[in-house]
Scaffold this motif. Structure first.
Motif, PDB file in Angstrom:
ATOM      1  N   THR A 193      -3.828  -0.211   4.278  1.00  0.00           N
ATOM      2  CA  THR A 193      -2.892   0.656   3.576  1.00  0.00           C
ATOM      3  C   THR A 193      -2.382  -0.029   2.305  1.00  0.00           C
ATOM      4  O   THR A 193      -2.483  -1.255   2.157  1.00  0.00           O
ATOM      5  N   ILE A 194      -1.845   0.802   1.419  1.00  0.00           N
ATOM      6  CA  ILE A 194      -1.309   0.289   0.162  1.00  0.00           C
ATOM      7  C   ILE A 194      -0.190  -0.705   0.467  1.00  0.00           C
ATOM      8  O   ILE A 194      -0.114  -1.771  -0.133  1.00  0.00           O
ATOM      9  N   ASP A 195       0.656  -0.360   1.443  1.00  0.00           N
ATOM     10  CA  ASP A 195       1.751  -1.247   1.831  1.00  0.00           C
ATOM     11  C   ASP A 195       1.268  -2.638   2.205  1.00  0.00           C
ATOM     12  O   ASP A 195       1.809  -3.633   1.758  1.00  0.00           O
ATOM     13  N   GLU A 196       0.220  -2.663   3.052  1.00  0.00           N
ATOM     14  CA  GLU A 196      -0.295  -3.960   3.491  1.00  0.00           C
ATOM     15  C   GLU A 196      -0.761  -4.803   2.308  1.00  0.00           C
ATOM     16  O   GLU A 196      -0.508  -6.000   2.240  1.00  0.00           O
TER      17      GLU A 196
ATOM     18  N   THR B  84      -7.505   2.782 -13.176  1.00  0.00           N
ATOM     19  CA  THR B  84      -7.902   3.921 -12.348  1.00  0.00           C
ATOM     20  C   THR B  84      -9.140   3.622 -11.502  1.00  0.00           C
ATOM     21  O   THR B  84      -9.482   4.395 -10.632  1.00  0.00           O
ATOM     22  N   THR B  85      -9.818   2.502 -11.776  1.00  0.00           N
ATOM     23  CA  THR B  85     -10.976   2.156 -10.954  1.00  0.00           C
ATOM     24  C   THR B  85     -10.733   0.808 -10.286  1.00  0.00           C
ATOM     25  O   THR B  85      -9.881   0.033 -10.718  1.00  0.00           O
ATOM     26  N   ILE B  86     -11.508   0.541  -9.214  1.00  0.00           N
ATOM     27  CA  ILE B  86     -11.371  -0.708  -8.472  1.00  0.00           C
ATOM     28  C   ILE B  86     -11.541  -1.913  -9.402  1.00  0.00           C
ATOM     29  O   ILE B  86     -10.780  -2.857  -9.358  1.00  0.00           O
TER      30      ILE B  86
ATOM     31  N   PRO C 133      -6.317   8.661  -8.195  1.00  0.00           N
ATOM     32  CA  PRO C 133      -7.093   7.801  -7.305  1.00  0.00           C
ATOM     33  C   PRO C 133      -6.151   6.845  -6.575  1.00  0.00           C
ATOM     34  O   PRO C 133      -5.079   6.520  -7.086  1.00  0.00           O
ATOM     35  N   GLN C 134      -6.560   6.399  -5.369  1.00  0.00           N
ATOM     36  CA  GLN C 134      -5.700   5.518  -4.576  1.00  0.00           C
ATOM     37  C   GLN C 134      -5.282   4.292  -5.391  1.00  0.00           C
ATOM     38  O   GLN C 134      -4.159   3.815  -5.277  1.00  0.00           O
ATOM     39  N   VAL C 135      -6.190   3.815  -6.260  1.00  0.00           N
ATOM     40  CA  VAL C 135      -5.907   2.643  -7.090  1.00  0.00           C
ATOM     41  C   VAL C 135      -4.628   2.828  -7.914  1.00  0.00           C
ATOM     42  O   VAL C 135      -3.818   1.904  -8.042  1.00  0.00           O
TER      43      VAL C 135
ATOM     44  N   LEU D 142     -22.182   3.678   4.132  1.00  0.00           N
ATOM     45  CA  LEU D 142     -20.795   4.123   4.197  1.00  0.00           C
ATOM     46  C   LEU D 142     -19.954   3.341   3.213  1.00  0.00           C
ATOM     47  O   LEU D 142     -20.461   2.670   2.327  1.00  0.00           O
ATOM     48  N   ASP D 143     -18.669   3.422   3.389  1.00  0.00           N
ATOM     49  CA  ASP D 143     -17.737   2.934   2.415  1.00  0.00           C
ATOM     50  C   ASP D 143     -16.507   2.460   3.165  1.00  0.00           C
ATOM     51  O   ASP D 143     -16.437   2.569   4.380  1.00  0.00           O
ATOM     52  N   VAL D 144     -15.535   1.951   2.433  1.00  0.00           N
ATOM     53  CA  VAL D 144     -14.232   1.646   3.035  1.00  0.00           C
ATOM     54  C   VAL D 144     -13.197   2.323   2.138  1.00  0.00           C
ATOM     55  O   VAL D 144     -13.513   2.700   1.027  1.00  0.00           O
ATOM     56  N   PRO D 145     -11.947   2.472   2.615  1.00  0.00           N
ATOM     57  CA  PRO D 145     -10.937   3.043   1.726  1.00  0.00           C
ATOM     58  C   PRO D 145     -10.814   2.188   0.459  1.00  0.00           C
ATOM     59  O   PRO D 145     -11.082   0.991   0.489  1.00  0.00           O
ATOM     60  N   GLN D 146     -10.406   2.811  -0.651  1.00  0.00           N
ATOM     61  CA  GLN D 146     -10.318   2.090  -1.924  1.00  0.00           C
ATOM     62  C   GLN D 146      -9.460   0.845  -1.812  1.00  0.00           C
ATOM     63  O   GLN D 146      -9.801  -0.201  -2.365  1.00  0.00           O
ATOM     64  N   VAL D 147      -8.342   0.950  -1.084  1.00  0.00           N
ATOM     65  CA  VAL D 147      -7.439  -0.194  -0.994  1.00  0.00           C
ATOM     66  C   VAL D 147      -8.117  -1.356  -0.263  1.00  0.00           C
ATOM     67  O   VAL D 147      -7.969  -2.514  -0.632  1.00  0.00           O
ATOM     68  N   THR D 148      -8.927  -1.036   0.743  1.00  0.00           N
ATOM     69  CA  THR D 148      -9.654  -2.067   1.480  1.00  0.00           C
ATOM     70  C   THR D 148     -10.696  -2.730   0.585  1.00  0.00           C
ATOM     71  O   THR D 148     -10.875  -3.947   0.590  1.00  0.00           O
ATOM     72  N   LEU D 149     -11.377  -1.899  -0.205  1.00  0.00           N
ATOM     73  CA  LEU D 149     -12.403  -2.415  -1.108  1.00  0.00           C
ATOM     74  C   LEU D 149     -11.778  -3.318  -2.166  1.00  0.00           C
ATOM     75  O   LEU D 149     -12.293  -4.400  -2.472  1.00  0.00           O
TER      76      LEU D 149
END
Lengths: 305, 285
Positions: free
Chosen positions: A283-286, B267-269, B246-248, A258-265
């Protein structure tokens, strides 16, 4: 179907409860000879409270869809039991009540829509239940409003976008007045906007109408607001907790495919590079708050020097 | 060696009252060896466009040229074209049908009229290219996992030795690991063979991570055609056409708004991480 009498109902149980649920299917070769037995669900105990938003994660083949299909009695336990609102799914007399109380939405909207007009499609469920015509129309109106599709009631479903179709499917379930809705990868085939629309509609049903939600998905960002997350692996519940507890364990989730949300990663990667951030940022805010604190601290250190 | 779409228009049901102008004046050049992402909301014309690339549908007006030749010219060999431009449709595993994996992958090259030996060599090479272990070769394709089935289906197209590989949402419905495996495998294939890859995707994160050029479709027209960084700079416009960045990208924007001096075009982590570390480091000095 034999009802297991040893597994008694307890009165404080949640809307969905499984007790040592096991599901096995028999693999056969072309001649129909038994090749072996696969245990798709292996002693799963879950308990979902009325009004909760629960997410189930797990890699392909981990048993999550098989588990979900037990909740509205599409599949029956090989061993153990499943209760929906106090009714045992193995009890044949309750099967229609169970299917009305636990509605299901699948991955492909095109396989679930049957009506020629949106409102007809949504009315199909209550009509089959024998709801009086007057009330069917009422329910259709309410349901379409709940998912934000009322203005499309006279449209043909095949002219809608994927997200809109999926919301019509959800309205069709709501019209049956279920207590809980199980959604099995409802956003897998949708574009970003469609995904957003569906997730927003599902959250609103949970917040406003208090409908219990069980959401199965491969998109980690969709479940950061869930009350509880179950992670399945090899038919068992491998992890269980709040999104924050689950997503703090980046490496373990990766092991489970699995994965985590991009912000978490990103937060996890920054942590590894020595930036002082809390675990399980969702979240992005956090992340922005935490990073601006870090930046302020660094600023102060510099000034002191 | 390239594929050119020149003023391509396509109208569904042109002589009926329900005519839909699905593609409007599309002009694209697809040179050798590019990794291209094709994005757009449902109904934006992506699939219609893709079906023009190997002549499955003929433009209402305009032309499609492969290596300088008009593919709709009367004497053009379309069968050969279809082996050169390989299309992998959505949920390609639904198209598996043979008794075992190896035979299924042999189906394409066999139909090209190749010798048995050549067919089998190609099937073997293709299965290796998608990273499928030998132990699965003689299993029924229906006994494999979702990700494996999909790889077998992609191998079936690769065995035709295409110069251009078009993948229509190859990762829909796969778990995150399966998604990464398939895309890593495709990226590796592109590196090793120099094949052109066109990836149709709804995942902005995947597109940002892998491709070098993004074509954005909206209402039948090309809205943007540029490098990922440039395209995602327009994230507000993308949202208006049912897409996103992307969320980034949103993280970087939010950090800038908060006064952290990061460049907003990550755009990438990995890029975002480097950029944030740089910005914080700068303050440290």
């Amino acid at each position: 179907m034999i009802v297991n009498r040893f597994l008694q109902k307890d009165n404080n149980m949640g809307i969905i409860k499984t007790d040592k649920l096991v599901f096995e299917y028999i693999r056969r070769d072309e001649e129909g000879n038994v090749e072996g037995i696969t245990r798709a669900v292996d002693e799963v105990d879950i308990d979902v409270k009325q009004g909760d938003f629960v997410a189930i994660l797990g890699h392909n083949g981990s048993g999550k869809s098989t588990l979900a299909k037990h909740i509205n009695a599409i599949l029956y336990p090989t061993e153990g039991a499943v209760w929906v609102d106090g009714m045992n799914t193995a009890d044949e007399k309750d099967i229609w009540n169970i299917r009305q109380e636990a509605g299901m939405v699948f991955q492909n909207p095109d396989n679930q829509i049957i009506g020629q007009v949106v409102e007809e499609d949504v009315g199909f469920g209550p009509e089959n239940m024998g709801v009086p015509t007057e009330e069917i129309w009422q329910r259709v109106e309410e349901s379409l409003k709940a998912v934000g599709m009322y203005e499309f009631r006279k449209h043909s479903p095949n002219k809608l976008s994927g997200g809109q179709k999926q919301r019509v499917s959800i309205a069709g379930v709501i019209a049956m007045h279920p207590k809980c809705i199980i959604l099995d990868e409802p956003t897998a085939m949708l574009d970003p906007n469609g995904r957003k629309e569906v997730v927003r509609a599902v959250r609103a049903l949970n917040d406003v109408e208090g409908i219990t939600i069980v959401l199965i998905t491969h998109y980690m960002e969709e479940i950061i607001h869930a009350d509880k997350v179950f992670v399945m692996d090899k038919g068992k519940v491998a992890m269980e907790g709040t999104p924050r507890e689950i997503f703090s364990q980046v490496e373990k989730l990766k092991e489970l495919r699995l994965d985590v949300p991009q912000v978490t990663l990103l937060a996890h990667e920054l942590q590894k590079s020595g930036i002082d951030l809390p675990d399980g940022i969702l979240t992005i805010d956090e992340l922005v708050q935490a990073l601006s604190r870090v930046s302020q601290v660094m600023q102060k250190c510099k000034e002191r020097r | 060696m390239s594929l050119i779409l020149d003023h391509v228009n396509y109208i569904y049901g042109g002589d009926t009252a329900l005519a839909v102008h699905a593609l409007k004046d599309i002009n694209l050049v697809i040179p050798d060896g590019q990794f291209i992402g094709l994005i757009g909301h449902t109904g934006s014309g992506k699939s219609t466009l893709v079906q023009h690339l190997n002549g499955l549908i003929k433009p209402t007006s305009g032309g499609v040229y492969f290596n300088g030749e008009d593919i709709h010219a009367e004497d053009y060999d379309k069968k050969k074209l279809r082996s050169k431009v390989g299309l992998v449709f959505q949920y390609p595993e639904h198209q598996l049908f043979e008794i075992d994996v190896f035979t299924d992958v042999c189906f394409g090259p066999k139909n090209l009229g190749l010798s048995r030996k050549e067919t089998e060599l190609r099937a073997y090479a293709a299965l290796k290219q998608v990273g499928l272990e030998d132990e699965y070769f003689y299993q029924s394709p229906f006994d494999l996992s979702g990700g494996q089935k999909r790889r077998v289906a992609i191998a079936g197209v690769l065995a035709m030795k295409p110069e251009i590989l078009v993948l229509d949402e190859p990762t829909a419905g796969l778990d995150p690991k399966g998604r990464d495996e398939i895309l890593d495998q495709v990226a590796k294939l592109k590196e090793e063979t120099g094949i052109t890859v066109i990836l149709v995707s709804h995942s902005m994160e995947d597109v940002a991570k892998y491709v070098e050029r993004i074509i954005v479709m909206n209402k039948g027209s090309v809205l943007y055609d540029d490098a990922p960084k440039e395209v995602f700079r327009h994230y507000r416009e993308l949202e208006q056409v049912g897409l996103a960045a992307p969320q980034v990208t949103y993280i970087m924007e939010a950090l800038r708004a908060k006064g952290l001096p990061v460049a907003a075009d990550a755009t990438t982590i990995e890029e975002a991480k480097q950029e944030i570390l740089r910005a914080l480091g700068k303050e440290r000095r």
